[in-house]
Scaffold this active site. Structure first.
Site, PDB file in Angstrom:
ATOM      1  N   ASP A 229       0.844  -1.190   0.000  1.00  0.00           N
ATOM      2  CA  ASP A 229       0.000   0.000   0.000  1.00  0.00           C
ATOM      3  C   ASP A 229       0.884   1.246   0.000  1.00  0.00           C
ATOM      4  O   ASP A 229       1.807   1.359   0.811  1.00  0.00           O
ATOM      5  CB  ASP A 229      -0.901  -0.003   1.230  1.00  0.00           C
ATOM      6  N   ILE A 230       0.602   2.178  -0.912  1.00  0.00           N
ATOM      7  CA  ILE A 230       1.388   3.419  -0.990  1.00  0.00           C
ATOM      8  C   ILE A 230       1.058   4.295   0.213  1.00  0.00           C
ATOM      9  O   ILE A 230      -0.114   4.570   0.494  1.00  0.00           O
ATOM     10  CB  ILE A 230       1.092   4.182  -2.296  1.00  0.00           C
ATOM     11  N   GLU A 272      -4.814   2.368  -4.245  1.00  0.00           N
ATOM     12  CA  GLU A 272      -3.348   2.431  -4.190  1.00  0.00           C
ATOM     13  C   GLU A 272      -2.756   1.159  -3.601  1.00  0.00           C
ATOM     14  O   GLU A 272      -1.599   1.129  -3.164  1.00  0.00           O
ATOM     15  CB  GLU A 272      -2.902   3.639  -3.368  1.00  0.00           C
TER      16      GLU A 272
END
Length: 356
Positions: A229-230, A272
């Site tokens: 996950d960004i 994301e």
């Protein structure tokens, strides 16, 4: 008596020709079955190249194809084997080039010398002439060129290296079968691929994961799943706009894809979030892959419209080992728990979630 011998010899020769044609037709049928059963695009192209090389005994082959249906170029990319490639040449052919129009109207196989006479503009295509092909053929489907097949140096097996008309027709037939298979694989690719990141979609990931989990449990091989996950992704959209967010997603996806092996699978899970399947990978190796991806993203300079940005990513790791029974959904859930641990401990880290 002499006439009878000639007649017998002629009949024998005809019989041999018929037998060869029947054998070749059976081969084409098997080739068709083989190609149409391959829906993985890269494996299909590889199979086409090797089939052509074996069929007419060449040392190399390459296939110029379009990246997608809207592409304005046919590109060689990494779709070649045994060809001498130069770093100084761009291996692409414009879809509007006279060669494509010629092959579309005259769908036959040609030597390079024949094409130079019939289509002089081919001399401008260094991407082809520099390869010194022994044969060039269109990959055509429904009167539309979808690729150009290049065959390299031919092996002399004692019968000369010149192509007979029959051999050229065989290659054209294989190229036509290849076109149908490529078109089918392209459609599958479109329906299973996220167009923005070029990674696989979530539903495709779960389909492959289910098969891989069954295989890993049956053979008692390890299998790893990474959930990524960004960190603070919303700030890129809020600060620089959604186009910047898309730029970050695309570049992160590429780093993830470049960080795994060709037989592994990277997918966009949603928003994301990304997910990676690592075949035959134990816990230490999975953590090593996760850390490599994380560090590569952290060290990358994300330059968007002269704005230099640092991007970090949090990762959760889960591993199936010793053939332990677990569902694909549970394995992903564990990786997600590892991701939660990474976020709770300050982000920009990889965390392992052991099987309970």
């Amino acid at each position: 008596m002499e006439t009878k011998k000639k007649t017998t010899k002629k009949r024998s020769s005809k019989k041999e020709n018929y037998e060869k044609q029947i054998y070749d037709l059976k081969q084409l049928l098997e080739i068709s079955k083989s190609l149409c059963s391959l829906l993985d695009y890269s494996k299909l192209i590889e199979s086409i190249l090797y089939i052509c090389m074996c069929q007419v005994h060449t040392l190399g082959a390459g296939l110029f194809v379009a990246e997608d249906f809207s592409s304005q170029k046919f590109e060689l990319g990494n779709h070649f084997s045994g060809l001498d490639i130069s770093d100084d040449i761009e291996y692409s052919i414009e879809t509007e080039h006279p060669l494509i129009d010629f092959l579309n109207k005259n769908p036959n196989a040609y030597t390079l010398d024949e094409l130079k006479r019939k289509c002089p503009k081919i001399k401008d295509l260094k991407c082809i002439t520099s390869l010194e092909p022994s044969l060039i053929a269109p990959v055509q489907e429904k009167n539309r060129i979808i690729g150009v097949l290049i065959l390299g140096e031919r092996i002399d097996l004692g019968e000369g290296i010149e192509y007979s008309k029959y051999e050229k027709d065989q290659i054209v037939s294989i190229a036509s079968l290849s076109a149908i298979a490529i078109n089918n694989a392209s459609l599958v690719e479109m329906t299973t691929t996220d167009m923005m990141t070029r990674l696989k979609l979530k539903h495709y990931f779960y389909t492959v994961l289910a098969d891989k989990v069954d295989e890993a449990q049956r053979n008692e091989n390890p299998l790893a799943v990474l959930m990524l996950d960004i960190d603070h992704f919303k700030r890129f959209n809020d600060t620089y706009g959604h186009a910047c967010g898309d730029f970050v997603l695309q570049n992160v996806a590429k780093i993830i894809s470049d960080g795994v092996r060709t037989h592994d699978l990277a997918a966009r899970y949603g928003g994301e979030e990304f997910v990676v399947l690592l075949s035959n990978t134990d816990a230490p190796s999975a953590m090593m892959v996760a850390e490599r991806i994380r560090k590569n993203i952290e060290s990358c300079d994300f330059n968007y419209e002269n704005q230099h940005m640092t991007v970090t990513i949090s990762i959760g790791v889960a591993v199936l080992h010793h053939g332990k029974k677990i569902t694909p959904a549970r394995l992903v859930e564990l990786a997600d728990q590892g991701l939660y641990i990474s976020k709770e401990n300050g982000r920009n880290r990889s965390s392992f979630a052991p099987l309970s």
